[in-house]
Design a protein around this motif. Structure first.
Motif, mmCIF file in Angstrom:
data_model
loop_
_atom_site.group_PDB
_atom_site.id
_atom_site.type_symbol
_atom_site.label_atom_id
_atom_site.label_comp_id
_atom_site.label_asym_id
_atom_site.label_seq_id
_atom_site.Cartn_x
_atom_site.Cartn_y
_atom_site.Cartn_z
ATOM 1 N N THR A 1 0.822 -1.209 0.000
ATOM 2 C CA THR A 1 0.000 0.000 0.000
ATOM 3 C C THR A 1 0.857 1.260 0.000
ATOM 4 O OG1 THR A 1 -1.815 -1.135 1.144
ATOM 5 C CG2 THR A 1 -1.798 1.252 1.264
ATOM 6 N N GLY A 2 2.018 1.197 0.631
ATOM 7 C CA GLY A 2 2.891 2.372 0.670
ATOM 8 C C GLY A 2 3.243 2.867 -0.719
ATOM 9 N N ALA A 3 3.547 1.942 -1.624
ATOM 10 C CA ALA A 3 3.890 2.317 -2.994
ATOM 11 C C ALA A 3 2.707 2.954 -3.705
ATOM 12 C CB ALA A 3 4.368 1.091 -3.771
ATOM 13 N N VAL A 4 1.503 2.432 -3.457
ATOM 14 C CA VAL A 4 0.308 2.983 -4.102
ATOM 15 C C VAL A 4 0.021 4.381 -3.569
ATOM 16 C CG1 VAL A 4 -2.141 2.604 -4.573
ATOM 17 C CG2 VAL A 4 -0.606 0.649 -4.348
ATOM 18 N N LEU A 5 0.208 4.581 -2.273
ATOM 19 C CA LEU A 5 0.027 5.912 -1.688
ATOM 20 C C LEU A 5 1.020 6.908 -2.271
ATOM 21 C CD1 LEU A 5 -0.515 4.916 2.061
ATOM 22 C CD2 LEU A 5 -2.189 6.075 0.595
ATOM 23 N N ALA A 6 2.276 6.501 -2.393
ATOM 24 C CA ALA A 6 3.288 7.392 -2.952
ATOM 25 C C ALA A 6 2.959 7.770 -4.387
ATOM 26 C CB ALA A 6 4.667 6.725 -2.884
ATOM 27 N N SER A 7 2.482 6.812 -5.152
ATOM 28 C CA SER A 7 2.104 7.087 -6.535
ATOM 29 C C SER A 7 0.921 8.057 -6.603
ATOM 30 C CB SER A 7 1.753 5.780 -7.240
ATOM 31 O OG SER A 7 1.338 6.017 -8.575
ATOM 32 N N ALA A 8 -0.027 7.907 -5.675
ATOM 33 C CA ALA A 8 -1.208 8.774 -5.677
ATOM 34 C C ALA A 8 -0.874 10.211 -5.294
ATOM 35 C CB ALA A 8 -2.263 8.218 -4.722
ATOM 36 N N ILE B 1 6.542 8.488 3.171
ATOM 37 C CA ILE B 1 5.612 7.433 3.545
ATOM 38 C C ILE B 1 6.413 6.220 3.997
ATOM 39 C CG2 ILE B 1 3.807 5.857 2.735
ATOM 40 C CD1 ILE B 1 3.033 8.008 0.689
ATOM 41 N N THR B 2 6.056 5.668 5.127
ATOM 42 C CA THR B 2 6.727 4.465 5.621
ATOM 43 C C THR B 2 5.759 3.286 5.582
ATOM 44 O OG1 THR B 2 6.102 4.816 7.943
ATOM 45 C CG2 THR B 2 8.135 5.855 7.164
ATOM 46 N N GLY C 1 9.580 -0.327 3.875
ATOM 47 C CA GLY C 1 9.967 0.629 2.842
ATOM 48 C C GLY C 1 9.703 2.059 3.256
ATOM 49 N N ARG C 2 10.413 2.965 2.600
ATOM 50 C CA ARG C 2 10.194 4.401 2.800
ATOM 51 C C ARG C 2 10.214 5.082 1.440
ATOM 52 N NH1 ARG C 2 14.462 7.933 6.140
ATOM 53 N NH2 ARG C 2 13.739 6.591 7.839
ATOM 54 N N TRP C 3 9.210 5.897 1.190
ATOM 55 C CA TRP C 3 9.109 6.671 -0.045
ATOM 56 C C TRP C 3 9.228 8.141 0.298
ATOM 57 C CZ3 TRP C 3 6.613 2.319 1.217
ATOM 58 C CH2 TRP C 3 6.620 1.269 0.287
ATOM 59 N N SER C 4 10.211 8.804 -0.286
ATOM 60 C CA SER C 4 10.428 10.231 -0.057
ATOM 61 C C SER C 4 10.172 10.969 -1.355
ATOM 62 C CB SER C 4 11.863 10.489 0.415
ATOM 63 O OG SER C 4 12.171 9.710 1.558
ATOM 64 N N CYS C 5 9.546 12.143 -1.247
ATOM 65 C CA CYS C 5 9.203 12.879 -2.464
ATOM 66 C C CYS C 5 9.344 14.377 -2.249
ATOM 67 C CB CYS C 5 7.769 12.552 -2.884
ATOM 68 S SG CYS C 5 7.236 13.391 -4.405
ATOM 69 N N THR C 6 9.961 15.042 -3.217
ATOM 70 C CA THR C 6 10.020 16.499 -3.256
ATOM 71 C C THR C 6 9.655 16.943 -4.672
ATOM 72 O OG1 THR C 6 12.304 16.817 -4.016
ATOM 73 C CG2 THR C 6 11.995 16.337 -1.672
ATOM 74 N N PRO C 7 9.166 18.177 -4.832
ATOM 75 C CA PRO C 7 8.798 18.643 -6.178
ATOM 76 C C PRO C 7 9.963 18.637 -7.167
ATOM 77 C CG PRO C 7 7.845 20.068 -4.500
ATOM 78 C CD PRO C 7 8.795 19.157 -3.793
ATOM 79 N N SER C 8 11.173 18.898 -6.676
ATOM 80 C CA SER C 8 12.319 19.004 -7.582
ATOM 81 C C SER C 8 12.980 17.658 -7.870
ATOM 82 C CB SER C 8 13.367 19.956 -6.991
ATOM 83 O OG SER C 8 13.823 19.480 -5.724
ATOM 84 N N GLY D 1 11.412 14.390 -7.227
ATOM 85 C CA GLY D 1 10.509 13.271 -7.483
ATOM 86 C C GLY D 1 10.496 12.297 -6.315
ATOM 87 N N ILE D 2 10.221 11.029 -6.601
ATOM 88 C CA ILE D 2 10.068 10.009 -5.558
ATOM 89 C C ILE D 2 11.311 9.131 -5.467
ATOM 90 C CG2 ILE D 2 8.735 7.998 -4.800
ATOM 91 C CD1 ILE D 2 6.307 9.194 -6.128
#
Length: 219
Positions: free
Chosen positions: A113-120, A131-132, A142-149, A151-152
């Motif tokens: 679910t973490g990957a789906v949340l990050a994609s959304a 997102i952890t 897993g951990r997904w980090s995202c910034t506008p400049s 990406g993920i």
């Protein structure tokens, strides 16, 4: 004679019709009972699937480090749509950017679910998040980090939340660096997502009066 034969024929046909009706009624009864059994079996199968789903469910946290107030409802809607239930964030002002807010929410869902949340949530302007997802008996954390400049960025994590760099990634970095310490450090920074750490570090601390759940710099 012809009249007698006609009467006999009529009786025979009447008996055939009666027999056919009885047989059809019997088949309908058997069919209905089969449907009932199939329905019970279907319910059992669904119950087993739900049990398996719950057995391998996981949980995590969504950290929204910066978001405009106008986008907050859209973030909640997107996350809730993925999870299948209403998710509420604890919103507060982001001290690093006074025009922005920060928030966080705990989630529970199936593995992945973490990957789906990050994609959304990925790709929204001014939206910075992490997102952890915790480990389970059948999956890594897993951990997904995202910034506008940037990406993920995805990193595998252990049970304590530490980033795990796969062995083949380390071997590749050693080979590509060709003994150059500076190049090895650069390749390891790439593997650890150091650029995301550098940009998000200032946003990771809650402001006064906001709930505090820190994500520390890796390394």
């Amino acid at each position: 004679m012809n009249g007698s034969l006609t009467e006999v024929e009529q009786k025979r046909r009447l008996l055939e019709t009666f027999t056919f009706c009885l047989w059809r009624a019997y088949l309908r009864t058997v069919y209905a009972r089969c449907l009932g059994v199939w329905g019970v079996l279907g319910n059992i199968t669904q119950a087993q699937e739900v049990t398996v789903s719950k057995q391998y469910a996981t949980r995590g946290v969504i950290f929204i480090h910066s978001v405009t107030p106008a986008v907050q409802p859209h973030v909640e809607w997107a996350a809730s749509s993925v999870l299948g239930y209403q998710l509420h964030f604890d919103w507060a002002r982001q001290p690093a950017l006074p025009s922005m807010n920060r928030g966080e929410a705990q989630w529970t869902g199936d593995v992945g679910t973490g990957a789906v949340l990050a994609s959304a949530l990925g790709g929204w302007e001014h939206l910075r998040f992490e997102i952890t997802e915790e480990c389970t008996p059948v999956s890594e954390g897993g951990r997904w980090s995202c910034t506008p400049s940037l990406g993920i960025f995805y990193a595998q994590t252990d049970r304590l939340g530490n980033v795990v760099v796969p062995e083949n990634r380390i071997r590749a970095a050693l080979e590509q660096s060709q003994g150059d310490p500076a190049e090895l450090r650069r390749l390891m920074d790439v593997a650890l997502g150091q650029a995301w750490d550098d940009e998000l570090e200032v946003f990771r601390y809650a402001g006064a009066g906001a709930p505090v759940r820190l994500l520390h710099r890796v390394g």
